[in-house]
Design a protein around this motif. Structure first.
Motif, short mmCIF file in Angstrom:
data_model
loop_
_atom_site.label_atom_id
_atom_site.label_comp_id
_atom_site.label_asym_id
_atom_site.label_seq_id
_atom_site.Cartn_x
_atom_site.Cartn_y
_atom_site.Cartn_z
N HIS A 169 1.33 -1.76 -13.74
CA HIS A 169 0.95 -1.08 -14.99
C HIS A 169 -0.57 -0.98 -15.12
CE1 HIS A 169 4.98 -2.91 -15.71
NE2 HIS A 169 5.23 -1.75 -16.33
N ALA A 170 -1.22 -0.66 -14.00
CA ALA A 170 -2.69 -0.64 -13.95
C ALA A 170 -3.21 0.75 -14.31
CB ALA A 170 -3.17 -1.06 -12.57
N TYR A 171 -2.96 1.14 -15.56
CA TYR A 171 -3.39 2.45 -16.03
C TYR A 171 -3.45 2.43 -17.55
CZ TYR A 171 1.74 2.49 -15.63
OH TYR A 171 3.07 2.14 -15.66
N ARG A 172 -4.01 3.49 -18.12
CA ARG A 172 -4.20 3.57 -19.57
C ARG A 172 -2.84 3.44 -20.27
NH1 ARG A 172 -8.25 5.37 -22.94
NH2 ARG A 172 -7.66 6.45 -24.85
N HIS A 173 -2.77 2.67 -21.32
CA HIS A 173 -1.55 2.33 -22.07
C HIS A 173 -0.61 1.43 -21.28
CE1 HIS A 173 -2.87 5.38 -24.88
NE2 HIS A 173 -2.66 6.35 -24.02
N GLY A 174 -1.06 0.94 -20.12
CA GLY A 174 -0.18 0.12 -19.29
C GLY A 174 0.22 -1.20 -19.94
N LEU A 175 -0.69 -1.82 -20.67
CA LEU A 175 -0.38 -3.08 -21.34
C LEU A 175 0.68 -2.87 -22.43
CD1 LEU A 175 -0.82 -6.07 -21.91
CD2 LEU A 175 -2.84 -5.45 -23.29
N GLU A 177 2.88 -0.40 -22.53
CA GLU A 177 4.13 -0.07 -21.86
C GLU A 177 4.82 -1.32 -21.31
OE1 GLU A 177 5.35 3.18 -18.51
OE2 GLU A 177 3.98 1.60 -17.86
N HIS A 178 4.07 -2.15 -20.61
CA HIS A 178 4.61 -3.39 -20.04
C HIS A 178 5.20 -4.28 -21.13
CE1 HIS A 178 4.95 -7.05 -17.74
NE2 HIS A 178 3.90 -7.61 -18.29
N THR A 179 4.50 -4.42 -22.24
CA THR A 179 4.96 -5.28 -23.32
C THR A 179 6.24 -4.75 -23.95
OG1 THR A 179 2.66 -5.93 -23.78
CG2 THR A 179 4.29 -6.38 -25.49
N LEU A 291 9.92 -9.84 -13.76
CA LEU A 291 10.83 -8.72 -13.53
C LEU A 291 10.17 -7.39 -13.83
CD1 LEU A 291 13.65 -7.43 -13.09
CD2 LEU A 291 14.12 -7.89 -15.51
N ASP A 292 9.57 -7.27 -15.03
CA ASP A 292 9.00 -5.98 -15.39
C ASP A 292 7.75 -5.66 -14.57
OD1 ASP A 292 9.13 -3.63 -17.23
OD2 ASP A 292 7.08 -4.31 -17.65
N ALA A 293 6.99 -6.68 -14.20
CA ALA A 293 5.82 -6.43 -13.35
C ALA A 293 6.25 -5.82 -12.03
CB ALA A 293 5.05 -7.73 -13.13
N LYS A 294 7.27 -6.40 -11.41
CA LYS A 294 7.70 -5.90 -10.10
C LYS A 294 8.41 -4.56 -10.21
CE LYS A 294 7.58 -10.22 -7.60
NZ LYS A 294 8.28 -11.22 -6.76
N MET A 295 9.22 -4.38 -11.24
CA MET A 295 9.86 -3.08 -11.42
C MET A 295 8.83 -2.02 -11.81
SD MET A 295 12.85 -3.30 -10.40
CE MET A 295 13.18 -1.57 -10.78
N GLY A 296 7.76 -2.42 -12.47
CA GLY A 296 6.68 -1.48 -12.75
C GLY A 296 6.03 -0.99 -11.46
N MET A 297 5.89 -1.87 -10.48
CA MET A 297 5.37 -1.47 -9.17
C MET A 297 6.32 -0.48 -8.50
SD MET A 297 4.24 -5.21 -7.72
CE MET A 297 3.59 -6.44 -8.85
N VAL A 298 7.62 -0.77 -8.59
CA VAL A 298 8.62 0.13 -8.02
C VAL A 298 8.56 1.50 -8.68
CG1 VAL A 298 11.11 0.54 -7.80
CG2 VAL A 298 10.17 -1.73 -7.30
#
Length: 329
Positions: A169-175, A177-179, A291-298
């Motif tokens: 989630h390394a982009y604008r609004h990523g935090l 979205e991840h939350t 889980l969400d960090a890794k699925m965010g990468m996917v």
């Protein structure tokens, strides 16, 4: 740069039909530049360049015509680069031949900025609405007010900050979205784990990464600032939550458990956790986070995949390339 070829995005450069040696021209954000020293004593640069479709790393040696230009540029600058497509260890690593910093006056174009800044694919207003809905669902009132106090102190930065500089989630609004994705996952899973206090877990999810609003700085390219380097988002988040809990007069038992979620959510000490998770809520939050960090990468790899590629490049957080071909519907 006269007679330049048509501009290429990072996705274009990574496409299967971009053979080594193909010339290209791109406008990219200088996300990172570090000066290093080779075994023979000669300096060289490690450079990361990117746009909204992805990023790549390349090495620039001291005899390169772009060495002094990129060495003098600041992280977050926008640069025009030319070169030839090349790879190193299976990853895009172009050979650059020309570079120039784009003057700020030229960055007023909304189209140019839109091409440079990667943003969350989901509408930010929808994410913000859902985030506030999850805050409103928290009880008792003192716990809900603790979350609100932190949100008010963070201000707009929480809505726009990335969740990381490169991993997920390394982009604008990523935090944001991840939350929200974590909160949605928790809402679905909490009924399965009745040992977990749902309100405390939800408050912990909504606040787990708030320290990143203080850890990162930069507009077009996020990087860790002084406080991020010296303290890190776990400690910074703990401080934010502790102040908010005291202000809301949250009881000592819930305050301690909420603080523990913040301190342990990274999961492992080597991943940056201050302590290991030792309450049901902290274990739950740390695993939802992973889980969400890794699925965010996917999701990001699939979203940015060049058409025709079977596998992605090796994804750092997964330590593997990802199969890109989807099952037929």
């Amino acid at each position: 740069m006269p007679d330049s070829p048509a501009l290429s995005s990072v996705r274009d450069l990574k496409a299967a039909d971009a053979p080594p040696g193909r010339p290209f021209s791109s406008v990219l954000v200088l996300r990172k530049v570090t000066t290093r020293t080779a075994s023979n004593g000669s300096p060289f640069l490690g450079v990361e360049l990117g746009d909204r479709t992805g990023s790549f790393n390349c090495t620039v040696f001291s005899d390169s015509p772009v060495f002094e230009i990129l060495k003098a540029a600041a992280e977050g600058d926008v640069v025009r680069v030319e070169g030839k497509v090349d790879t190193y260890q299976g990853r895009l690593s172009p050979k650059l031949s020309r570079a120039a910093t784009v003057p700020p006056a030229e960055l007023q174009s909304s189209a140019m900025l839109a091409n440079l800044v990667e943003t969350a694919p989901e509408d930010a207003e929808v994410l913000w609405r859902d985030f506030n809905g999850f805050v409103d669902s928290v009880s008792p009132a003192e716990l809900r007010m603790t979350v609100r106090n932190v949100v008010e102190e963070m201000g707009e930065s929480f809505r726009t900050a990335p969740a990381a500089t490169m991993m997920h989630h390394a982009y604008r609004h990523g935090l944001l979205e991840h939350t929200v994705h974590m909160a949605r996952a928790a809402k679905a899973l909490l009924p399965l784990y009745t040992e977990v206090d749902p309100n405390l877990a939800m408050a912990g999810i909504l606040l787990h990464d708030v320290g990143k609003t203080l850890e990162y700085e930069g507009t077009l390219s996020a990087r860790r600032g002084r406080r991020g380097i010296l303290q890190g988002h776990v400690v910074l988040g703990y401080q934010l939550v502790r102040r908010a809990a005291i202000k809301a007069k949250l009881d000592p038992e819930r305050t301690e458990r909420l603080e523990h979620i913040i301190l342990s959510h990274q999961g492992k000490l080597e991943w940056g956790a201050a302590v290991l998770a030792a309450t049901p809520e902290a274990v739950f939050v740390s695993k939802i986070d992973e889980l969400d960090a890794k699925m965010g990468m996917v999701q990001r790899a699939l979203r940015n995949a060049p058409e025709g590629d079977e596998f992605s490049e090796r994804i750092l957080g997964l330590d593997m390339p990802l199969l890109l071909k989807r099952l037929p519907q």
